[in-house]
Write an enzyme that holds these catalytic residues in place. Sequence first.
Site, PDB file in Angstrom:
ATOM      1  N   GLU A 173     130.622   7.376  38.343  1.00 49.69           N
ATOM      2  CA  GLU A 173     131.714   6.746  39.102  1.00 49.69           C
ATOM      3  C   GLU A 173     132.762   6.272  38.129  1.00 49.69           C
ATOM      4  OE1 GLU A 173     130.970   3.647  41.967  1.00 49.69           O
ATOM      5  OE2 GLU A 173     129.083   4.566  42.599  1.00 49.69           O
ATOM      6  N   GLU A 188     123.797   1.218  41.164  1.00 54.27           N
ATOM      7  CA  GLU A 188     124.190  -0.073  40.565  1.00 54.27           C
ATOM      8  C   GLU A 188     123.111  -1.125  40.774  1.00 54.27           C
ATOM      9  OE1 GLU A 188     128.155  -1.030  41.991  1.00 54.27           O
ATOM     10  OE2 GLU A 188     129.049   0.287  40.492  1.00 54.27           O
TER      11      GLU A 188
HETATM   12  C1  BG6 Z   1     130.808   0.862  43.018  1.00 53.81           C
HETATM   13  C2  BG6 Z   1     129.961   1.359  44.139  1.00 53.81           C
HETATM   14  O1  BG6 Z   1     130.563  -0.491  42.882  1.00 53.81           O
HETATM   15  O2  BG6 Z   1     132.171   0.842  43.132  1.00 53.81           O
HETATM   16  C3  BG6 Z   1     130.710   2.157  45.192  1.00 53.81           C
HETATM   17  O3  BG6 Z   1     128.845   2.077  43.694  1.00 53.81           O
HETATM   18  C4  BG6 Z   1     132.056   1.520  45.406  1.00 53.81           C
HETATM   19  O4  BG6 Z   1     129.928   2.206  46.348  1.00 53.81           O
HETATM   20  C5  BG6 Z   1     132.842   1.582  44.121  1.00 53.81           C
HETATM   21  O5  BG6 Z   1     132.776   2.080  46.463  1.00 53.81           O
HETATM   22  C6  BG6 Z   1     134.248   1.029  44.205  1.00 53.81           C
HETATM   23  O6  BG6 Z   1     134.245  -0.234  44.778  1.00 53.81           O
HETATM   24  P1  BG6 Z   1     135.159  -0.552  46.042  1.00 53.81           P
HETATM   25  O7  BG6 Z   1     134.798  -1.900  46.460  1.00 53.81           O
HETATM   26  O8  BG6 Z   1     136.556  -0.413  45.583  1.00 53.81           O
HETATM   27  O9  BG6 Z   1     134.798   0.478  47.062  1.00 53.81           O
END
Ligand code: BG6
Length: 462
Positions: free
Chosen positions: A361, A172
Site C-alpha cells: 500500500e 496492518e
Molecule cells: C491503510 C489501510 O491503513 O490505509 C487501508 O490498510 C486504508 O484499508 C488505507 O484504506 C488508507 O487509509 P484511508 O483512511 O485514507 O482509507
Amino acid sequence: MKTFPNDFLWGGAVAANQVEGAYLEDGKGLSTSDVQPQGVFGQVVERVAGDSGIKDVAIDFYHRYPEDIKLFAEMGFSCLRVSIAWTRIFPNGDEQQPNEAGLAFYDTLFDELAAHNITPLVTLSHYEMPWGLVQQYGGWGSRQVIGFFERYARTVFTRYQHKVKLWLTFNEINMSLHAPMTGVGLPETSSKAQVYQAIHHQLVASALAVKACHEIVADGKIGNMLLGGLVYPLTCKPDDVLEALQENRAWQFFGDVQCRGAYPGYMLRFFRDNGIQLEVTDADREALKSTIDFISFSYYMTGCVTTDEALNQQARANILNMVPNPHLASSEWGWQIDPVGLRNLLNVLWDRYQKPLFIVENGLGAKDKPDTEGVVQDDYRISYLNDHLVQVREAIDDGVEVMGYTSWGPIDLVSASKAELSKRYGFIYVDRDDSGAGTLARSRKKSFYWYQEVIATNGASL
Ligand code: BG6
C-alpha cells in the site's frame, strides 16, 4: 545502478469491505466493518434491515469486477492485492461448514485475474472479522477465535491452492493498538492488557495460518502486513532518540514476532513495566515458531516523536500521535508526505529481517475533480507516486530485496478511516459521492496513463 528486477510485481491493492459492497448478498454475514459505517475509528451501530451505509454498496466491485480487472490489465498490472471477506466464507465465524456461494465468488474473481495474467496477492483479514465472533465470543479476546480463524484459513488455502500462491495474514496488524474494534474486535474502552492478550491470540493465529499455508499450498508464500509507521526523533536530544526507538518498536514488535518466532526482550520489559501479564501457553510458543516468508507493509507518511509534553498534547489529534515534521508538506488529510522515508523504511526492515519486502500500500488520498472534458488531471498524485517509486529504486540499489509494489486504491474506493468516497486514491475515477449519489461509472484519470508507462518500462520512465 541496480533497478527494478524483471519479475517485479506491479499493481494495486484493495480490500473487500472498501470495494465489494453486496454486504449481505449470497449468504454473507455481518462483519465488524459493516457495523462501523463511519470507518475504523467510528462507533459500532446496530444494523437495521433496509438502512444503508456507504460501504454497503461501496464501488460495487462484487458485480463490476470484470470491468475493473480489464482496466487494471490495460494499465499492465501483473499483481492485484485483494482480501477475502471472512464473512462470505463463514458468515457467523463459527460454522463447521463454509458458505459455498462465498467460496464460488472468489473462484470467479481469481479466474478473471488469471485470464488477464494478473497474480493475486490475498489478505485473509483486512480490517474485518465476523461480527458474530465479537458478539458471541468477545472477538480476539477469546482463544476460541484462533481455531475459527485457522479453520477459515485452511478452507481458503485448500480451495484456492492452485489459484493463489501469495498470501498475507492480517492487514496492518499493529493498528489494533489504535483501533481495537477493527483490529481485534474489542471495544475502544479495553485496557492495554486486554488488547495485548487479543493481539497475542492473533499472532498465534497468524503463525498457524503460516503453517497451514506451507502444508497446503505448494510453492505458496505467506507474509505479514505492517503499517510501516516509521517515526523520527523531533530533535537530537538523546531522550527524543530513545522515544523514537521505543515508538518504532511499538510496531516492529509485530514483525519481530512474525519473523523471528518469539517475543523480543524489550516487549517483556514493556509488559512488566505496564503490569501486563499475558497468558502464553507452551502450545502458543510452539505455534509462533512458524515464521513468515516475506514482509509486507503499507507506507503513507512519517511523523516525529518527542518527550516534550506540551508538543505531545498538540499531537493527540493525529491517529498515530505523531508530532508534525517541520520539514514536510502534508496531504489534504494532514498525512505528511515523505518519499525518502520509504527508502529509510525499506532499509530499516531489510537490515532488521533480511527477508524479501513487498510494498502493498502506498498512495495519495485527494479530492479529485473531473475537468470540463470529464478527466481528472491528477498531477499531484503522479508526483507523489513518482517520488516514492524513485526512492524504492534507490532502496533496491542499496541492496534491499523488493518483490513488488501495489499502490493503494488503484480505483477510487471507500476510505477506511472516515468511510468517505471523496478521499480518492485511484488511477480510475468512480462516479459516486459521499452521499452515495452517482452512476458508479468508471473513467481513466491522467495518472492511469502515467502508471501504464511506468509498468511498461519496468520503472525506467520514473
Ligand atoms: C491503510 C489501510 O491503513 O490505509 C487501508 O490498510 C486504508 O484499508 C488505507 O484504506 C488508507 O487509509 P484511508 O483512511 O485514507 O482509507
